[in-house]
Design a protein around this motif. Structure first.
Motif, PDB file in Angstrom:
ATOM      1  N   VAL A   8      -2.606 -52.297   9.126  1.00 49.36           N
ATOM      2  CA  VAL A   8      -1.882 -51.742  10.263  1.00 49.36           C
ATOM      3  C   VAL A   8      -1.502 -50.322   9.895  1.00 49.36           C
ATOM      4  O   VAL A   8      -0.974 -50.079   8.803  1.00 49.36           O
ATOM      5  CB  VAL A   8      -0.616 -52.564  10.598  1.00 49.36           C
ATOM      6  N   GLY A   9      -1.775 -49.382  10.790  1.00 51.61           N
ATOM      7  CA  GLY A   9      -1.421 -47.989  10.542  1.00 51.61           C
ATOM      8  C   GLY A   9      -0.594 -47.420  11.675  1.00 51.61           C
ATOM      9  O   GLY A   9      -0.853 -47.705  12.851  1.00 51.61           O
ATOM     10  N   MET A  10       0.424 -46.639  11.339  1.00 45.25           N
ATOM     11  CA  MET A  10       1.259 -45.964  12.327  1.00 45.25           C
ATOM     12  C   MET A  10       1.342 -44.491  11.972  1.00 45.25           C
ATOM     13  O   MET A  10       1.422 -44.145  10.785  1.00 45.25           O
ATOM     14  CB  MET A  10       2.659 -46.575  12.352  1.00 45.25           C
ATOM     15  N   THR A  11       1.296 -43.635  12.988  1.00 46.87           N
ATOM     16  CA  THR A  11       1.386 -42.195  12.749  1.00 46.87           C
ATOM     17  C   THR A  11       2.379 -41.549  13.717  1.00 46.87           C
ATOM     18  O   THR A  11       2.615 -42.050  14.811  1.00 46.87           O
ATOM     19  CB  THR A  11       0.018 -41.492  12.947  1.00 46.87           C
ATOM     20  N   TYR A  12       2.937 -40.436  13.273  1.00 49.34           N
ATOM     21  CA  TYR A  12       3.780 -39.594  14.113  1.00 49.34           C
ATOM     22  C   TYR A  12       3.437 -38.146  13.796  1.00 49.34           C
ATOM     23  O   TYR A  12       3.464 -37.735  12.638  1.00 49.34           O
ATOM     24  CB  TYR A  12       5.273 -39.839  13.852  1.00 49.34           C
ATOM     25  N   THR A  13       3.084 -37.373  14.830  1.00 49.22           N
ATOM     26  CA  THR A  13       2.789 -35.945  14.677  1.00 49.22           C
ATOM     27  C   THR A  13       3.915 -35.162  15.328  1.00 49.22           C
ATOM     28  O   THR A  13       4.276 -35.430  16.491  1.00 49.22           O
ATOM     29  CB  THR A  13       1.442 -35.589  15.326  1.00 49.22           C
ATOM     30  N   VAL A  14       4.462 -34.165  14.624  1.00 48.76           N
ATOM     31  CA  VAL A  14       5.609 -33.406  15.123  1.00 48.76           C
ATOM     32  C   VAL A  14       5.283 -32.735  16.447  1.00 48.76           C
ATOM     33  O   VAL A  14       5.934 -32.977  17.461  1.00 48.76           O
ATOM     34  CB  VAL A  14       6.089 -32.387  14.065  1.00 48.76           C
ATOM     35  N   SER A  15       4.267 -31.868  16.480  1.00 45.41           N
ATOM     36  CA  SER A  15       3.857 -31.191  17.710  1.00 45.41           C
ATOM     37  C   SER A  15       2.554 -30.453  17.455  1.00 45.41           C
ATOM     38  O   SER A  15       2.099 -30.360  16.312  1.00 45.41           O
ATOM     39  CB  SER A  15       4.935 -30.201  18.171  1.00 45.41           C
ATOM     40  N   GLU A  16       1.959 -29.901  18.527  1.00 44.51           N
ATOM     41  CA  GLU A  16       0.760 -29.090  18.345  1.00 44.51           C
ATOM     42  C   GLU A  16       1.087 -27.782  17.640  1.00 44.51           C
ATOM     43  O   GLU A  16       0.293 -27.267  16.863  1.00 44.51           O
ATOM     44  CB  GLU A  16       0.099 -28.809  19.695  1.00 44.51           C
ATOM     45  N   ALA A  17       2.273 -27.229  17.900  1.00 44.81           N
ATOM     46  CA  ALA A  17       2.687 -25.984  17.255  1.00 44.81           C
ATOM     47  C   ALA A  17       2.973 -26.196  15.762  1.00 44.81           C
ATOM     48  O   ALA A  17       2.746 -25.297  14.957  1.00 44.81           O
ATOM     49  CB  ALA A  17       3.927 -25.428  17.949  1.00 44.81           C
ATOM     50  N   LEU A  18       3.461 -27.371  15.403  1.00 42.90           N
ATOM     51  CA  LEU A  18       3.729 -27.723  14.009  1.00 42.90           C
ATOM     52  C   LEU A  18       3.000 -29.040  13.715  1.00 42.90           C
ATOM     53  O   LEU A  18       3.574 -30.124  13.837  1.00 42.90           O
ATOM     54  CB  LEU A  18       5.236 -27.878  13.760  1.00 42.90           C
ATOM     55  N   PRO A  19       1.709 -28.960  13.353  1.00 42.67           N
ATOM     56  CA  PRO A  19       0.884 -30.174  13.217  1.00 42.67           C
ATOM     57  C   PRO A  19       1.102 -30.937  11.905  1.00 42.67           C
ATOM     58  O   PRO A  19       0.180 -31.148  11.125  1.00 42.67           O
ATOM     59  CB  PRO A  19      -0.534 -29.627  13.323  1.00 42.67           C
ATOM     60  N   LEU A  20       2.339 -31.346  11.667  1.00 37.60           N
ATOM     61  CA  LEU A  20       2.661 -32.215  10.538  1.00 37.60           C
ATOM     62  C   LEU A  20       2.549 -33.663  11.007  1.00 37.60           C
ATOM     63  O   LEU A  20       3.129 -34.035  12.028  1.00 37.60           O
ATOM     64  CB  LEU A  20       4.085 -31.975  10.046  1.00 37.60           C
ATOM     65  N   THR A  21       1.808 -34.478  10.273  1.00 33.03           N
ATOM     66  CA  THR A  21       1.639 -35.879  10.640  1.00 33.03           C
ATOM     67  C   THR A  21       2.118 -36.773   9.507  1.00 33.03           C
ATOM     68  O   THR A  21       1.699 -36.612   8.367  1.00 33.03           O
ATOM     69  CB  THR A  21       0.155 -36.193  10.956  1.00 33.03           C
ATOM     70  N   LEU A  22       3.002 -37.705   9.851  1.00 33.13           N
ATOM     71  CA  LEU A  22       3.481 -38.710   8.918  1.00 33.13           C
ATOM     72  C   LEU A  22       2.734 -40.000   9.219  1.00 33.13           C
ATOM     73  O   LEU A  22       2.720 -40.463  10.365  1.00 33.13           O
ATOM     74  CB  LEU A  22       4.988 -38.924   9.066  1.00 33.13           C
ATOM     75  N   SER A  23       2.090 -40.579   8.206  1.00 29.51           N
ATOM     76  CA  SER A  23       1.305 -41.807   8.372  1.00 29.51           C
ATOM     77  C   SER A  23       1.824 -42.887   7.443  1.00 29.51           C
ATOM     78  O   SER A  23       2.210 -42.611   6.309  1.00 29.51           O
ATOM     79  CB  SER A  23      -0.167 -41.566   8.031  1.00 29.51           C
ATOM     80  N   TRP A  24       1.801 -44.117   7.934  1.00 34.22           N
ATOM     81  CA  TRP A  24       2.105 -45.300   7.132  1.00 34.22           C
ATOM     82  C   TRP A  24       1.018 -46.324   7.390  1.00 34.22           C
ATOM     83  O   TRP A  24       0.672 -46.594   8.537  1.00 34.22           O
ATOM     84  CB  TRP A  24       3.458 -45.890   7.506  1.00 34.22           C
TER      85      TRP A  24
END
Length: 166
Positions: A128-144
């Motif tokens: 199972v994978g979950m992701t969260y991307t801050v925004s297009e202007a700040l493309p930081l993605t946290l994945s678990w």
């Protein structure tokens, strides 16, 4: 057997590294909406997974069938690895995912045909994978990601956490 390996190697060099997106619909200046198909093929000198060398030379085909509508997205994919030499390690991974705005959820079934990596569940393991991307202007993605079925020893859930800048 050698003919099959030579054919696979030849095809991988012809298609290797290329992707072929097929877009169903485009909008003016905005992100494409509709269905798309992406195909790929890689040839690698070694297949490594989490620091463990699973095989030497391998071909790795992939396919993804995706749908985007507004803030929503669906994805269905397949990825494989076919060893061309010993030790033999063959794998097929099937995945399904959904995205909404900056959030993503993916289920992946890892299937080890050689039963070397996941011997306790006939080669299958569910991730199972979950992701969260801050925004297009700040493309930081946290994945678990966590292996919830299959490759589990005891009650622990093997997991992977990543922060990426795209």
């Amino acid at each position: 057997m050698k003919l099959n390996r030579k054919l696979i190697v030849a095809l991988s060099f012809l298609v290797g590294g290329y992707t072929m997106p097929v877009l169903a619909q485009e909008t003016d200046g905005e992100e494409e909406e509709g269905w798309s198909l992406t195909l790929g093929m890689d040839a690698v000198s070694g297949y490594w997974w989490q620091g463990l060398k699973l095989a030497d030379a391998s071909v790795q085909p992939s396919a993804s069938f995706d749908y985007v509508k507004g803030d929503w997205g669906l994805s269905f994919g397949a990825w494989g690895s076919k060893s061309l030499s010993s030790p033999h390690y063959d794998e097929l991974d099937l995945s399904a995912g959904i995205t909404w705005k900056q959030f993503g959820l993916t289920l992946t079934d890892y299937f080890d045909f050689s039963y070397n990596l996941f011997p306790y569940n006939e080669g299958h393991s569910l991730d199972v994978g979950m992701t969260y991307t801050v925004s297009e202007a700040l493309p930081l993605t946290l994945s678990w990601n966590g292996l919830v079925l299959g490759n589990r020893y005891g009650d622990d859930i093997p997991m992977y956490i990543q922060l990426a800048y795209d």
